[in-house]
Design a protein around this motif. Structure first.
Motif, short mmCIF file in Angstrom:
data_model
loop_
_atom_site.label_atom_id
_atom_site.label_comp_id
_atom_site.label_asym_id
_atom_site.label_seq_id
_atom_site.Cartn_x
_atom_site.Cartn_y
_atom_site.Cartn_z
N ALA A 1 0.84 -1.21 0.00
CA ALA A 1 0.00 0.00 0.00
C ALA A 1 0.87 1.26 0.00
O ALA A 1 0.48 2.29 0.56
N GLY A 2 2.07 1.15 -0.59
CA GLY A 2 2.90 2.34 -0.75
C GLY A 2 4.00 2.51 0.28
O GLY A 2 4.71 3.52 0.25
N LEU A 3 4.19 1.54 1.17
CA LEU A 3 5.26 1.65 2.15
C LEU A 3 6.18 0.44 2.04
O LEU A 3 5.72 -0.72 2.11
N ALA A 4 7.48 0.70 1.84
CA ALA A 4 8.47 -0.36 1.75
C ALA A 4 9.42 -0.23 2.94
O ALA A 4 10.02 0.83 3.15
N THR B 1 6.23 5.28 -1.03
CA THR B 1 6.02 5.34 -2.48
C THR B 1 4.57 5.65 -2.82
O THR B 1 4.18 5.64 -3.98
N GLY B 2 3.76 5.93 -1.78
CA GLY B 2 2.35 6.23 -1.99
C GLY B 2 2.12 7.70 -2.25
O GLY B 2 3.06 8.47 -2.50
N ASP B 3 0.88 8.10 -2.13
CA ASP B 3 0.52 9.50 -2.42
C ASP B 3 -0.01 10.24 -1.20
O ASP B 3 -0.61 11.29 -1.33
N VAL C 1 6.50 10.89 7.20
CA VAL C 1 7.12 10.58 5.90
C VAL C 1 6.19 11.02 4.78
O VAL C 1 5.09 10.47 4.62
N ALA C 2 6.64 12.01 4.03
CA ALA C 2 5.84 12.51 2.91
C ALA C 2 5.98 11.59 1.71
O ALA C 2 6.89 10.77 1.64
N PRO C 3 5.07 11.70 0.75
CA PRO C 3 5.18 10.89 -0.47
C PRO C 3 6.53 11.11 -1.16
O PRO C 3 7.01 12.23 -1.30
N GLY C 4 7.18 10.02 -1.52
CA GLY C 4 8.47 10.08 -2.17
C GLY C 4 9.65 10.22 -1.21
O GLY C 4 10.80 10.19 -1.64
N ALA C 5 9.36 10.37 0.08
CA ALA C 5 10.42 10.55 1.08
C ALA C 5 10.66 9.23 1.82
O ALA C 5 9.93 8.25 1.64
#
Length: 608
Positions: A177-180, A202-204, A310-314
């Motif tokens: 769901a966008g978190l690695a 990696t989410g929005d 943690v912001a998107p892409g960070a």
């Protein structure tokens, strides 16, 4: 020696006897360990994981704490594992939770038998005594618990087959769901693990979550000493303040108190010789909880680091060190002095007399490195202590020699006083002042020996370096009582001596306790037998009372006491001879065996 001086010495000696008897007769009762109840039917480990504050960047406080129960399907023993192999440790990491839950100490065995099993420190859930370290992220800001890794997450490992000091391992988990999430674990050649946790968004949507580490123990330790001289349980360093928490004093799960650490600190669980510790690094502060889940019989301590936003892409990361191993003074001191672990040496229980126990052990350690044997190091320590106290001992023995010379004058003053105690005391004080004699000076070396004795007792009991340390011949463990026994003629008879649990242990004297009694008895014979019948009886019995009392004490302590008596005898004899007084040791020995003639005994009638 006048009655006042004799009574002072007698009072000091008797006080010491009372304290020692208290040690022997009234130790704290041992509490047997209870195995965890219904381990197999529990969820994976029943560990309570910390909630997280919803305010970004904040460290969660009591109000924000909402503990949640981690549950999971497979038991950790069923999950894949990665081996651990270092010069000091062997074990494995479970990929369920990425926990360190199987660890043994290669260089330490359970007994002095070289074929006995090595010491097990950590064990997985499903074993007899589960004890482990696990890590994870607590969700915040509405993030669902199943979107962060916890105690039951199955991690994926890289191609590294074994964790060694040269080969760290990397674990990964993607929540879909966008978190690695990434966890990198490394270890040195001693007992320190480095755990780096990272998350990439990696989410929005911006997410908030807080990393944590947990040490959990199911049930009390099997080898719990529960002895008042030793601390076992929780231990915490928070901004320079050390806190020790007995297992009985862990917070109940419904009344957990959160301790905020502003800068440096650590938290852990400690045994007599082994310890596990969580050491957050570069966090700018963290929170600590120490709790007991009474229903599941689990004790745990948690270090919860600040919430990461943690912001998107960070991405965000954190680092936590885990000490899991033996409380070796040199190793722990290295982590303190070279790696900046705040006051880590204080994880060893130095006690109230830390200002004595610390330097005493430091000297012992130095002498042991130089000589190569801890028994001879104890004797070397005794020589150094007696050298430091020599100025006081010299004044004491010179004063005692002068007192012998004044004995005729003192007897004359007693006759002149004719029972007037005030007059006698005044005359005595004038005589002491004129002759520059201090009757109490003989007590000072004895009084100073008491804290030194207790400090050495503490050092021998709590420091790992004395465990299984041999000396000579039959003394294979200076931290244990002398294994020889007079009951089997010191091994000549074909049966073993009774163990410490036997009622006969008190009379099962070994060679060292007997030598202790003899050395103390000979030391007494430097002075004439007291004229007072009560004092004579007490002084006559004292060496043999000490012999039986110390018979079941650690051999290292008895070695120290024998060496101390021997050196004291030599010093006193030489100093008194230098002052013109020749102690009649042999005559005093014979005098001690003479029977006092009965007063007013009726004369025998002549035979017819």
């Amino acid at each position: 020696m006048d009655d006042q001086n004799k009574n002072l010495i007698l009072a000091t000696a008797l006080s010491f006897v009372v304290i020692m008897l208290w040690f022997v007769l009234f130790p704290a009762p041992e509490t047997p360990s209870e195995p965890p109840t219904e381990v197999a039917s529990q969820p994976a480990e029943g560990v309570i994981t910390p909630g997280v504050a919803t305010t970004p960047g904040a460290i969660e406080g009591d109000a924000g704490s909402t503990p949640t129960q981690d549950t999971g399907a497979p038991q950790p023993a069923d999950a894949p594992r990665i081996a651990i192999d270092t010069p000091s440790l062997k074990g494995s990491i479970s990929l369920q939770g990425g926990r360190i839950d199987q660890l043994s100490l290669k260089n330490y065995r359970e007994t002095i038998d070289p074929n006995s099993p090595i010491v097990d420190l950590l064990s997985p859930v499903g074993s007899d005594a589960p004890y482990y370290a696990l890590f994870g992220w607590a969700p915040g800001g509405g993030l669902a618990p199943d979107l962060v890794p916890g105690a039951n997450t199955i991690w994926q490992a890289d191609d590294t087959a074994t964790l060694t000091p040269e080969t760290p391992i990397t674990l990964t988990w993607d929540n879909g769901a966008g978190l690695a999430f990434t966890r990198t674990i490394s270890v040195d050649d001693k007992f320190m693990f480095n755990v780096e946790q990272a998350v990439q968004n990696t989410g929005d949507a911006t997410v908030s979550l807080a990393p944590y580490g947990i040490l959990a123990r199911h049930g009390l330790p099997k080898d719990l000493k529960n002895f008042f001289i030793l601390h076992e349980g929780g231990i915490r360093m928070a901004d320079g303040e050390l806190t020790e928490t007995d297992y009985d004093d862990f917070d109940p799960i419904n009344g957990v108190k959160t301790i905020a650490v502003e800068k440096d600190g650590w938290t852990g669980l400690t045994d007599q010789y082994w310890m596990t510790t969580l050491i957050p690094r570069d966090t700018g502060g963290f929170n600590v909880t120490t709790l007991q889940d009474g229903r599941r019989d689990i004790y745990q301590t948690t270090a919860r680091m600040p919430t990461q936003t943690v912001a998107p892409g960070a991405s965000a990361s954190t680092r936590l060190e885990v000490f899991a191993g033996a409380k070796e003074w040199k190793t722990i001191r290295h982590y303190q002095n070279d790696d900046g672990v705040d006051r880590f040496v204080d994880s060893i229980d130095w006690g109230w007399f830390f200002f004595l126990t610390k330097p005493i052990f430091a000297v012992l350690h130095y002498l042991n490195n130089m000589i190569g044997n801890m028994g001879w190091a104890i004797i070397g320590l005794t020589l150094l202590i007696k050298a430091l106290l020599l100025p006081l001992a010299y004044k004491s023995y010179v004063s005692m020699a002068k007192m012998k010379e004044l004995q005729p004058q003192m007897e004359k003053l007693k006759e002149e006083a004719d029972g007037d105690k005030q007059k006698l005391q005044k005359s005595m004080m004038e005589l002491y002042k004129k002759q520059k004699v201090n009757p109490a000076s003989g007590c000072l070396p004895i009084i100073l020996q008491i804290p030194i004795f207790f400090s050495l007792y503490k050092v021998i009991f709590v420091t790992l370096e004395l465990r299984h340390a041999p000396w000579i011949g039959w003394i294979h463990d200076l931290s244990a009582p002398d294994p020889s026994s007079i009951l089997n003629l010191f091994g000549l008879l074909p049966f073993d001596a009774p163990g410490p649990e036997s009622a006969l242990a008190i009379i099962s004297l070994g060679v060292l306790p007997i030598l202790l009694g003899v050395s103390m008895w000979l030391q007494q014979k430097l002075n004439p037998t007291p004229a007072d019948a009560t004092q004579k009886m007490i002084f006559a019995w004292m060496p043999w009372v000490f012999m039986f009392m110390l018979g079941q004490f650690a051999s290292g302590l008895v070695v120290y006491w024998i060496a101390n008596n021997t050196i004291t005898f030599t010093q006193q004899y030489a100093i008194m001879r230098s002052q013109g007084y020749k102690p009649d040791v042999f005559g005093n020995i014979l005098d001690g065996f003479k029977r006092k003639p009965k007063k007013d005994a009726p004369a025998k009638s002549d035979k017819l």
